[in-house]
Design an enzyme around this catalytic site. Structure first.
Site, PDB file in Angstrom:
ATOM      1  N   HIS A 569       0.839  -1.208   0.000  1.00 22.55           N
ATOM      2  CA  HIS A 569       0.000   0.000   0.000  1.00 22.55           C
ATOM      3  C   HIS A 569       0.873   1.257   0.000  1.00 22.55           C
ATOM      4  O   HIS A 569       0.664   2.175  -0.800  1.00 22.55           O
ATOM      5  CB  HIS A 569      -0.914  -0.022   1.217  1.00 22.55           C
ATOM      6  N   GLU A 570       1.831   1.292   0.903  1.00 25.12           N
ATOM      7  CA  GLU A 570       2.689   2.481   0.995  1.00 25.12           C
ATOM      8  C   GLU A 570       3.493   2.672  -0.283  1.00 25.12           C
ATOM      9  O   GLU A 570       3.702   3.795  -0.745  1.00 25.12           O
ATOM     10  CB  GLU A 570       3.621   2.372   2.199  1.00 25.12           C
ATOM     11  N   HIS A 573       1.592   4.581  -2.967  1.00 23.40           N
ATOM     12  CA  HIS A 573       1.713   6.035  -2.885  1.00 23.40           C
ATOM     13  C   HIS A 573       3.039   6.495  -3.478  1.00 23.40           C
ATOM     14  O   HIS A 573       3.108   7.496  -4.189  1.00 23.40           O
ATOM     15  CB  HIS A 573       1.634   6.481  -1.427  1.00 23.40           C
ATOM     16  N   HIS A 576       3.013   6.607  -7.210  1.00 28.59           N
ATOM     17  CA  HIS A 576       2.277   7.778  -7.685  1.00 28.59           C
ATOM     18  C   HIS A 576       3.187   9.010  -7.674  1.00 28.59           C
ATOM     19  O   HIS A 576       3.212   9.796  -8.630  1.00 28.59           O
ATOM     20  CB  HIS A 576       1.059   8.001  -6.790  1.00 28.59           C
TER      21      HIS A 576
END
Length: 806
Positions: A569-570, A573, A576
């Site tokens: 998940h991290e 980011h 992105h």
């Protein structure tokens, strides 16, 4: 002019200032001198093993899995890399350097402000969007770094200096946010056809966003009210930071007798045992084992209560934050802080009522699916306690675990999955993520020794991101291990965004100043001009709280698949931020619509569970042997059952309740407390009302879990975006990556489609348009946005996601 708020895990976006600051400039490089200027300004980093993928793969694993290897690796620094400032910033070699950093930055800001206020020519107005982006970047580079260091650095002198720098620059930023002349000049530029006709889409969006920021800064109010805005903004920042950084429970430990620990292997609580009792830390693996394995109800109840009860001081901090935000909303003409935030930061949902409709509808559907499971767990409880009439919240983990054992799921773990966590060391996962990114986007992670003074803790590892076509494009600092005093919430921070560097900055570097303050730069194609240009590279920090191996242990940290998903998940980011390399930092990476920023990170959770990806990263930490087909299938099936059958519905309800609470605490209730309640606001009453009105199980009196809800500060009215983006991520996984069927999760064409239609734009394109381009098939439903598009997303439903939060 700036939208200060952090992107952290849950907080998972960019940083506080990153969201508040807006635009500034950059001139085109002269084509005649471009190559010379770039070559003189740009110094490519020395990358250990950057041309040897197989060696990088080995080193990536070992620097996280072996303490001795990591210490030896640090000695491989090139001799030329002497003492550096934090993150390579030339000023930050000592606590005093923060003051020098502020002063040098303010001098540059003042010059840009004066230039903007004095602009009269057409060329000056045409340069204004980039000038304002440059101003925003200057503010962010001090505020974001200082805010991060005051939370995560361990040196008291650095923490003090960083705090002073943050507060000083934050106040200066708010003064600029209320400078009417800047707003008037920018609006004038936007009205000039001769300006808009030559501006790129990025420049127009940045300028329009900045005008909205000014409108939310009491810019049209009297000087006294503008000063009040500055004062309130500063106070909100101070109290909000205290709320996040000083979280504390009412008590840290629960005393449990040895007799109650039957069923838990001795090693699980050995370190906490003393004199016939175990002092169990309320937020620990041992506490989680008690909740899942101990039949005696009392210790489970005590741990549950303690784990959900904040200190009174923490609740007081939260209520000060909420009341100050309510004052700010009232000052700027909004009915609530939630309305203010949604009208400002969200490009998808627009109103609090729309958000609440989405959440209550979602909760009704989820509640209907959850009730049969509650009945099943209560029946299971009655097997042990025949008189039981109510399922308590501290019963859920125990009886879920019991049911799984009865259904043979634990038997599967004992056979097919025995020892599977040996395939999930941090190093093997990071190495596997690098392979995944190489497959999807043509980028990989290269280990890089840090220089003395570069990082805030000796355990921080540096990874340079290498593109197969563009070379060095980003830096990730990985602070993944827990330590005393470290904030426990996993998070992503953008410490510096992508931005095209101006010709003036290059000229200043030639006169002795370090270009980009000494932080990484690279040559790439400008998203505005289409020409080669020097860019500052995204610099990212990833924070996790994984246990570090004990000294002398030869076994690395081995993660549960839940923790693996958190790391994925991290990294979503981070990707992105890495690929959203726009030429204006205001809209780079995760600086996009608040309810769009979680899409890439939630999408990564699907990759973590995909069998083909699992085989790519799940390798034995010692032998490098990949997980077997049988184990991979069994693990994926178990995770799928856990997520879709049991855990996902409970997790969905928790996220819905948190989102409803976020809306309620930032609603008109707080404004009414300011206007008529004498400044008294009972947040605990609101918390219990939300939980007991919309939750499936009764929340005991005297709890105050909302004091641990740190994202109330980071999101402030937009926490619902996690659920909203889960619905979008589910559809992207289906439509673009075809549910991972036939290895589609590793399809380069699908990765390029996601990158080219969503990731590369950051916040530089309307997100509805991005979604339409990605998977709308030209129908136009999504591109139009509005209620019809919201309805479309609602019909997709919310898929199963990890419990890792944001």
């Amino acid at each position: 002019m700036v939208d200060v708020r952090a992107v952290r895990r849950l907080e998972h976006f960019d940083s506080p200032a990153g969201r508040q600051t807006r635009d500034i400039s950059k001139r085109h490089l002269s084509t005649a001198t471009e190559t010379v200027q770039l070559s003189e300004a740009y110094h490519a980093p020395v990358l250990y093993g950057s041309l040897d993928f197989d060696k990088d793969k080995h080193v990536l694993q070992k620097i996280f899995d072996s303490g001795p290897f990591w210490r030896e690796f640090l000695q491989r620094k090139p001799a030329a890399r002497q003492q550096e400032g934090l993150l390579g910033i030339q000023y930050l070699k000592s606590p005093e350097g923060f003051f020098a950093f502020v002063q040098a930055t303010k001098q540059k800001c003042d010059a840009l402000v004066a230039k903007t206020l004095a602009a009269t020519s057409l060329d000056e107005y045409r340069a204004m969007a980039r000038d304002m982006d440059r101003l925003s970047d200057l503010l962010c580079r001090v505020i974001d770094v200082s805010d991060f260091m005051r939370v995560f650095h361990q040196d008291a002198a650095i923490i003090k200096a960083a705090t002073q720098a943050y507060e000083h620059m934050f106040e200066y930023m708010n003064v600029l946010n209320t400078t009417a002349g800047l707003n008037e000049q920018l609006k004038k530029a936007l009205r000039m056809p001769e300006v808009r006709s030559v501006w790129s889409e990025e420049e127009i969006i940045s300028a329009e966003t900045l005008v909205k920021d000014f409108a939310h800064s009491a810019i049209d109010q009297s000087p006294q009210k503008r000063q009040k805005f500055v004062d309130l903004s500063n106070e909100i920042s101070r109290v909000g930071t205290e709320f996040v950084s000083q979280m504390e429970p009412a008590k840290q430990y629960v005393a449990v007798t040895r007799e109650t620990l039957l069923g838990i292997e001795p090693d699980g609580t050995k370190q906490f045992r003393s004199w016939g009792k175990a002092m169990i830390p309320i937020h620990s693996q041992a506490a989680r084992k008690v909740m899942k394995l101990v039949e005696d109800e009392e210790p489970r109840r005590e741990i549950y209560m303690a784990g959900r009860t904040s200190s009174k001081k923490q609740i007081q901090r939260l209520e000060r934050l909420l009341l100050k935000r309510a004052e700010l909303a009232k000052l700027t003409g909004f009915s609530s802080y939630s309305q203010m935030t949604l009208s400002h930061k969200s490009a998808l949902a627009k109103t609090p009522s729309g958000v609440n409709t989405f959440l209550t509808s979602l909760n009704a559907s989820n509640r209907g699916q959850l009730q049969p499971q509650i009945d099943e767990l209560l029946a299971q409880k009655r097997n042990s306690v025949p008189s039981a009439s109510v399922l308590q919240p501290w019963d859920v983990a125990l009886y879920q675990n019991t049911l799984k054992a009865q259904l043979g799921r634990n038997a599967m773990s004992n056979h097919s999955l025995e020892g599977s966590n040996a395939f999930f060391s941090i190093g093997t996962i990071i190495s596997g993520l690098s392979r995944l990114f190489q497959r999807l986007y043509g980028i990989r992670l290269a280990p890089q020794p840090t220089a003395p003074g570069e990082v805030w803790n000796p355990g921080v590892r540096r990874l340079d991101v290498i593109s197969e076509t563009e070379g060095h494009i980003a830096v990730i600092y990985c602070d993944l291990f827990a330590r005393m005093g470290k904030q426990p919430n996993p998070a992503h921070f953008t410490l510096r965004c992508s931005r095209e560097i101006t010709a003036e900055e290059i000229e200043a570097a030639q006169l002795g100043d370090k270009v980009n303050d000494g932080m990484p730069t690279g040559i790439t194609i400008s998203s505005i001009t289409g020409k080669r240009a020097l860019h500052q590279l995204p610099v990212i920090a990833l924070i996790c709280d994984f246990d570090e191996p004990s000294p002398g242990s030869h076994t690395p940290t081995l993660l549960s698949h839940h923790s693996v998903t958190t790391l994925f998940h991290e990294m979503g980011h981070a990707v992105h931020s890495i690929l959203g390399r726009t030429s204006l930092q205001t809209i780079a990476g995760t600086r996009c619509a608040a309810d769009f920023a979680e899409l890439p990170s939630i999408l990564m959770e699907y990759f973590a569970l995909d069998p083909s990806v699992l085989k790519l990263y799940a390798r034995h930490w010692d032998t490098d042997k990949p997980i077997s087909d049988h184990q991979a299938t069994a693990l994926q099936q178990q995770q799928h059952r856990d997520q879709t059958e049991k855990d996902a519905l409970w997790h969905n309800e928790t996220q819905i309740l948190m989102s409803l609470l976020d809306q309620s605490l930032h609603s008109e209730l707080a404004v009414e407390a300011v206007e008529h309640g004498g400044g008294r606001f009972d947040s605990t009453e609101v918390y219990h009302r939300i939980w007991n009105s919309h939750g499936s199980l009764p929340e005991p009196r005297d709890t105050s879990w909302h004091g641990f809800f740190g994202h109330l500060y980071g999101y402030g009215g937009t926490y619902y975006s996690y659920l909203f983006d889960r619905a979008i991520a589910r559809q992207v996984w289906r439509a673009v990556f075809r549910d991972g069927l036939d290895g589609a999760a590793l399809d380069r064409a699908a990765g390029e489609k996601l990158k080219e239609n969503v990731l590369r734009y950051g916040g530089g394109r309307d997100p509805w348009r991005c979604l339409e381009d990605l998977m709308g098939g030209g129908k136009g439903v999504l591109a139009e946005g509005g209620d019809q598009a919201m309805l479309e997303v609602g019909q997709w439903g919310v898929g199963a996601g990890a419990e890792g939060g944001l």
